[in-house]
Design a protein around this motif. Structure first.
Motif, PDB file in Angstrom:
ATOM      1  N   VAL A 159      12.293  33.059  92.962  1.00  0.00           N
ATOM      2  CA  VAL A 159      12.474  32.300  94.192  1.00  0.00           C
ATOM      3  C   VAL A 159      12.409  30.794  93.944  1.00  0.00           C
ATOM      4  O   VAL A 159      12.754  29.996  94.802  1.00  0.00           O
ATOM      5  N   PHE A 160      11.978  30.378  92.735  1.00  0.00           N
ATOM      6  CA  PHE A 160      11.831  28.962  92.425  1.00  0.00           C
ATOM      7  C   PHE A 160      13.186  28.284  92.221  1.00  0.00           C
ATOM      8  O   PHE A 160      14.130  28.878  91.693  1.00  0.00           O
ATOM      9  N   ALA A 161      13.234  26.999  92.580  1.00  0.00           N
ATOM     10  CA  ALA A 161      14.346  26.159  92.147  1.00  0.00           C
ATOM     11  C   ALA A 161      14.281  26.035  90.619  1.00  0.00           C
ATOM     12  O   ALA A 161      13.200  26.127  90.029  1.00  0.00           O
ATOM     13  N   PRO A 162      15.421  25.829  89.944  1.00  0.00           N
ATOM     14  CA  PRO A 162      15.413  25.799  88.466  1.00  0.00           C
ATOM     15  C   PRO A 162      14.403  24.828  87.873  1.00  0.00           C
ATOM     16  O   PRO A 162      13.742  25.142  86.876  1.00  0.00           O
ATOM     17  N   SER A 163      14.257  23.645  88.473  1.00  0.00           N
ATOM     18  CA  SER A 163      13.336  22.655  87.911  1.00  0.00           C
ATOM     19  C   SER A 163      11.889  23.130  87.988  1.00  0.00           C
ATOM     20  O   SER A 163      11.064  22.773  87.148  1.00  0.00           O
ATOM     21  N   VAL A 164      11.574  23.944  88.986  1.00  0.00           N
ATOM     22  CA  VAL A 164      10.224  24.472  89.117  1.00  0.00           C
ATOM     23  C   VAL A 164      10.028  25.644  88.159  1.00  0.00           C
ATOM     24  O   VAL A 164       9.010  25.758  87.480  1.00  0.00           O
ATOM     25  N   ALA A 165      11.024  26.528  88.089  1.00  0.00           N
ATOM     26  CA  ALA A 165      10.928  27.691  87.209  1.00  0.00           C
ATOM     27  C   ALA A 165      10.739  27.286  85.754  1.00  0.00           C
ATOM     28  O   ALA A 165      10.076  27.987  84.984  1.00  0.00           O
ATOM     29  N   GLU A 166      11.310  26.135  85.368  1.00  0.00           N
ATOM     30  CA  GLU A 166      11.154  25.658  83.992  1.00  0.00           C
ATOM     31  C   GLU A 166       9.705  25.288  83.683  1.00  0.00           C
ATOM     32  O   GLU A 166       9.279  25.336  82.535  1.00  0.00           O
ATOM     33  N   GLN A 167       8.946  24.897  84.712  1.00  0.00           N
ATOM     34  CA  GLN A 167       7.607  24.365  84.481  1.00  0.00           C
ATOM     35  C   GLN A 167       6.487  25.328  84.860  1.00  0.00           C
ATOM     36  O   GLN A 167       5.343  25.128  84.448  1.00  0.00           O
ATOM     37  N   VAL A 168       6.776  26.345  85.648  1.00  0.00           N
ATOM     38  CA  VAL A 168       5.746  27.300  86.068  1.00  0.00           C
ATOM     39  C   VAL A 168       6.112  28.668  85.510  1.00  0.00           C
ATOM     40  O   VAL A 168       7.001  29.343  86.018  1.00  0.00           O
ATOM     41  N   SER A 169       5.439  29.072  84.456  1.00  0.00           N
ATOM     42  CA  SER A 169       5.751  30.319  83.770  1.00  0.00           C
ATOM     43  C   SER A 169       5.085  31.501  84.467  1.00  0.00           C
ATOM     44  O   SER A 169       4.202  31.352  85.314  1.00  0.00           O
ATOM     45  N   ALA A 170       5.479  32.694  84.074  1.00  0.00           N
ATOM     46  CA  ALA A 170       4.831  33.906  84.575  1.00  0.00           C
ATOM     47  C   ALA A 170       3.357  33.923  84.181  1.00  0.00           C
ATOM     48  O   ALA A 170       2.498  34.355  84.955  1.00  0.00           O
ATOM     49  N   ALA A 171       3.058  33.447  82.979  1.00  0.00           N
ATOM     50  CA  ALA A 171       1.658  33.414  82.535  1.00  0.00           C
ATOM     51  C   ALA A 171       0.823  32.470  83.391  1.00  0.00           C
ATOM     52  O   ALA A 171      -0.345  32.753  83.696  1.00  0.00           O
ATOM     53  N   ALA A 172       1.418  31.351  83.808  1.00  0.00           N
ATOM     54  CA  ALA A 172       0.702  30.419  84.671  1.00  0.00           C
ATOM     55  C   ALA A 172       0.426  31.052  86.025  1.00  0.00           C
ATOM     56  O   ALA A 172      -0.672  30.915  86.583  1.00  0.00           O
ATOM     57  N   LEU A 173       1.418  31.770  86.583  1.00  0.00           N
ATOM     58  CA  LEU A 173       1.203  32.444  87.860  1.00  0.00           C
ATOM     59  C   LEU A 173       0.111  33.509  87.739  1.00  0.00           C
ATOM     60  O   LEU A 173      -0.715  33.673  88.640  1.00  0.00           O
ATOM     61  N   GLU A 174       0.107  34.224  86.636  1.00  0.00           N
ATOM     62  CA  GLU A 174      -0.917  35.246  86.420  1.00  0.00           C
ATOM     63  C   GLU A 174      -2.308  34.614  86.374  1.00  0.00           C
ATOM     64  O   GLU A 174      -3.276  35.139  86.951  1.00  0.00           O
ATOM     65  N   ALA A 175      -2.431  33.472  85.686  1.00  0.00           N
ATOM     66  CA  ALA A 175      -3.727  32.801  85.594  1.00  0.00           C
ATOM     67  C   ALA A 175      -4.180  32.287  86.960  1.00  0.00           C
ATOM     68  O   ALA A 175      -5.363  32.365  87.304  1.00  0.00           O
ATOM     69  N   ILE A 176      -3.242  31.764  87.740  1.00  0.00           N
ATOM     70  CA  ILE A 176      -3.571  31.270  89.075  1.00  0.00           C
ATOM     71  C   ILE A 176      -4.081  32.416  89.945  1.00  0.00           C
ATOM     72  O   ILE A 176      -5.101  32.290  90.637  1.00  0.00           O
ATOM     73  N   TRP A 177      -3.371  33.545  89.922  1.00  0.00           N
ATOM     74  CA  TRP A 177      -3.775  34.685  90.747  1.00  0.00           C
ATOM     75  C   TRP A 177      -5.135  35.231  90.297  1.00  0.00           C
ATOM     76  O   TRP A 177      -5.973  35.610  91.124  1.00  0.00           O
ATOM     77  N   ALA A 178      -5.364  35.255  88.993  1.00  0.00           N
ATOM     78  CA  ALA A 178      -6.671  35.711  88.486  1.00  0.00           C
ATOM     79  C   ALA A 178      -7.784  34.782  88.943  1.00  0.00           C
ATOM     80  O   ALA A 178      -8.870  35.229  89.315  1.00  0.00           O
ATOM     81  N   ASP A 179      -7.536  33.478  88.919  1.00  0.00           N
ATOM     82  CA  ASP A 179      -8.527  32.518  89.394  1.00  0.00           C
ATOM     83  C   ASP A 179      -8.843  32.741  90.865  1.00  0.00           C
ATOM     84  O   ASP A 179     -10.001  32.678  91.289  1.00  0.00           O
ATOM     85  N   LEU A 180      -7.815  32.994  91.664  1.00  0.00           N
ATOM     86  CA  LEU A 180      -8.024  33.220  93.094  1.00  0.00           C
ATOM     87  C   LEU A 180      -8.897  34.435  93.337  1.00  0.00           C
ATOM     88  O   LEU A 180      -9.798  34.417  94.185  1.00  0.00           O
ATOM     89  N   GLN A 181      -8.663  35.503  92.596  1.00  0.00           N
ATOM     90  CA  GLN A 181      -9.459  36.712  92.805  1.00  0.00           C
ATOM     91  C   GLN A 181     -10.873  36.552  92.255  1.00  0.00           C
ATOM     92  O   GLN A 181     -11.826  37.128  92.798  1.00  0.00           O
ATOM     93  N   ARG A 182     -11.024  35.768  91.214  1.00  0.00           N
ATOM     94  CA  ARG A 182     -12.374  35.508  90.711  1.00  0.00           C
ATOM     95  C   ARG A 182     -13.166  34.702  91.731  1.00  0.00           C
ATOM     96  O   ARG A 182     -14.360  34.935  91.945  1.00  0.00           O
ATOM     97  N   ALA A 183     -12.504  33.760  92.382  1.00  0.00           N
ATOM     98  CA  ALA A 183     -13.188  32.922  93.356  1.00  0.00           C
ATOM     99  C   ALA A 183     -13.430  33.635  94.673  1.00  0.00           C
ATOM    100  O   ALA A 183     -14.474  33.436  95.312  1.00  0.00           O
ATOM    101  N   ASN A 184     -12.479  34.485  95.094  1.00  0.00           N
ATOM    102  CA  ASN A 184     -12.503  35.028  96.451  1.00  0.00           C
ATOM    103  C   ASN A 184     -12.661  36.533  96.531  1.00  0.00           C
ATOM    104  O   ASN A 184     -12.688  37.088  97.621  1.00  0.00           O
ATOM    105  N   GLY A 185     -12.768  37.205  95.385  1.00  0.00           N
ATOM    106  CA  GLY A 185     -12.843  38.654  95.392  1.00  0.00           C
ATOM    107  C   GLY A 185     -11.461  39.282  95.307  1.00  0.00           C
ATOM    108  O   GLY A 185     -10.437  38.596  95.351  1.00  0.00           O
ATOM    109  N   PRO A 186     -11.401  40.591  95.193  1.00  0.00           N
ATOM    110  CA  PRO A 186     -10.109  41.275  95.051  1.00  0.00           C
ATOM    111  C   PRO A 186      -9.190  41.033  96.253  1.00  0.00           C
ATOM    112  O   PRO A 186      -9.642  40.859  97.383  1.00  0.00           O
TER     113      PRO A 186
END
Length: 466
Positions: free
Chosen positions: A77-104
């Motif tokens: 869903v990202f524009a190309p310029s965003v997709a180049e800079q936000v990898s799948a691994a970065a999204l995974e780390a962000i989501w993991a951080d959210l669940q660590r902070a806020n629970g499952p």
């Protein structure tokens, strides 16, 4: 500061400082660079303007893919310029951080169309086990995401519970300094009558980047407790955890980095303050902080007691699986997506149990160093080794730390004469009252730590030195 440290720092600010710092608009790509803001992104003239329904569906689809672990698909869903800079691994780390902070993750509550700098945007409200989180996606005219932010849902202003008399004590800003150069914001509470120095306690927060008040939605249980006990004539120090206030790398963090070292510094600081008796200092911990409280007490001479509020009796990764199962079964049915989330958490927990974690990898919100240090810590044996009284308190409606955990503590400390257990049938994990099966939704309803908990702790403190 390295690019990687900057990235983790931005994530923590997003989760704990109730800010709208951009995630995507302000970075957290693998190389630490910022993702372009809308006015930096070039777009072509569209054939037609996307409808509000199309934007909401795109935002909901992106969020659902994050929740399902489909990080590469979410990038589409990202524009190309965003997709180049936000990898799948970065999204995974962000989501993991959210669940660590806020629970499952629990569910998506809704999506609202808004405008950001003349650009169309959608705010998706996500319910986690312990808190709600807003995710704002900014779109260009071709329905492509050009930036996204975590935004804190509005919460009601805290008001003091009825049992608190704020004229009975004084509060002072404090700064706890453990290892490194980061100062942890804190608050001292001391009686205002100028009498003999009273018993005092340092409060250790639960898992994740917890602030000094233990803020969840409109609730601030640690503040309730400190002010309630301050009204009764006790002194205290509570502080924001390092994971909320400092630059930390979850891939290298250990339990001593997160808890022990800073808690020891806080105790030493509290003992040096006017209005606190250095010989009557107690360690109070909540949730994971309760499990670590014996470790802290064992690291410093002269601690006079330990109070454990809802201490886990099982491994943290085991509890994460149980909490996820409880939440998806709460409505009496389990969807395919919910089962997939449970399966994913179960697989990740098994990896943690085997310490099958690569260098620099984060699993269930933490790296190998953290999980290894937590597994090496024997909380039961450490508690048995202490020659101080211990008070264990638990809420009967707590679905995060259950009777199974408390029974494990009862068995482990059965031969210790100076240990007391109390369970309150109508209280939840935050020691707020409620009825029926507990759910994350009640954390978003304003309430206060039950007065009976404050009364019992105050009486226990007094009894230590009668």
């Amino acid at each position: 500061m390295t690019d990687r440290q900057s990235c983790y720092r931005r994530r923590r600010l997003l989760q704990t400082a109730a800010s709208a710092v951009a995630l995507g608009l302000a970075g957290c790509s693998e190389n630490g660079q910022s993702t372009p803001t809308p006015n930096e992104t070039e777009t072509e003239t569209p054939e037609r303007t996307p409808t509000d329904a199309e934007l909401r569906n795109a935002a909901l689809g992106f969020t659902e893919q994050l929740a399902a672990g489909e990080y590469e698909a979410a990038r589409e869903v990202f524009a190309p310029s965003v997709a180049e800079q936000v990898s799948a691994a970065a999204l995974e780390a962000i989501w993991a951080d959210l669940q660590r902070a806020n629970g499952p993750y629990v569910e998506i509550e809704g999506a609202e169309r808004v405008t950001v700098q003349s650009f169309a945007a959608v705010v998706v409200t996500i319910q986690f086990a312990q808190a709600r989180q807003g995710l704002r996606l900014v779109f260009d005219d071709e329905r492509r995401v050009v930036g996204f932010q975590l935004v804190a849902p509005a919460s009601d202003e805290w008001t003091a519970p009825s049992y608190v008399d704020q004229g009975a004590f004084e509060t002072r800003e404090a700064s706890v300094r453990g290892p490194g150069n980061c100062a942890l914001p804190g608050e001292l509470t001391v009686p205002g009558d100028g009498g003999p120095a009273p018993p005092s306690f340092v409060l250790l927060g639960g898992s994740g980047p917890t602030d000094l008040n233990g803020t969840l939605g409109p609730n601030q249980p640690y503040r309730d407790l400190a002010y309630g006990l301050g009204t009764a004539g006790n002194a205290s120090l509570r502080y924001t955890k390092r994971t909320a206030a400092c630059e930390v790398d979850p891939a290298t963090l250990t339990i001593d980095d997160e808890y022990t070292d800073d808690a020891v510094a806080a105790i030493e600081m509290l003992r040096s303050q006017d209005g606190a008796d250095p010989n009557r200092t107690v360690v109070v911990g909540h949730s994971l902080g309760a499990k670590l409280a014996p470790r802290v007490a064992a690291q410093i001479d002269g601690v006079a007691g330990v109070i454990m509020l809802a201490p886990p009796g099982r491994s943290l990764h085991e509890l994460l699986v149980e909490q996820t199962r409880y939440l998806i079964e709460l409505d009496g049915s389990v969807s395919d997506g919910e089962q997939a989330r449970l399966d994913a958490v179960t697989v990740a927990a098994d990896r943690v149990d085997r310490l099958d974690i690569d260098d620099d990898e984060v699993v269930l919100g933490a790296g190998q160093a953290y999980w290894e240090s937590l597994q090496a810590y024997d909380a039961f044996e450490t508690a048995r080794s202490l020659d101080v009284p211990i008070l264990v308190l638990h809420g009967g409606r707590d679905y995060q730390v259950t009777a199974t955990d408390i029974d494990a503590w009862r068995d482990a400390l059965a031969d210790e004469p100076n240990v007391r257990f109390e369970t309150y049938a109508d209280l939840n994990h935050l020691f707020l009252p409620g009825e029926g099966p507990a759910s994350p939704a009640e954390y978003q309803t304003a309430g206060h730590v039950d007065e009976q908990l404050v009364t019992v702790i105050d009486a226990w403190l007094e009894a230590r030195w009668d």
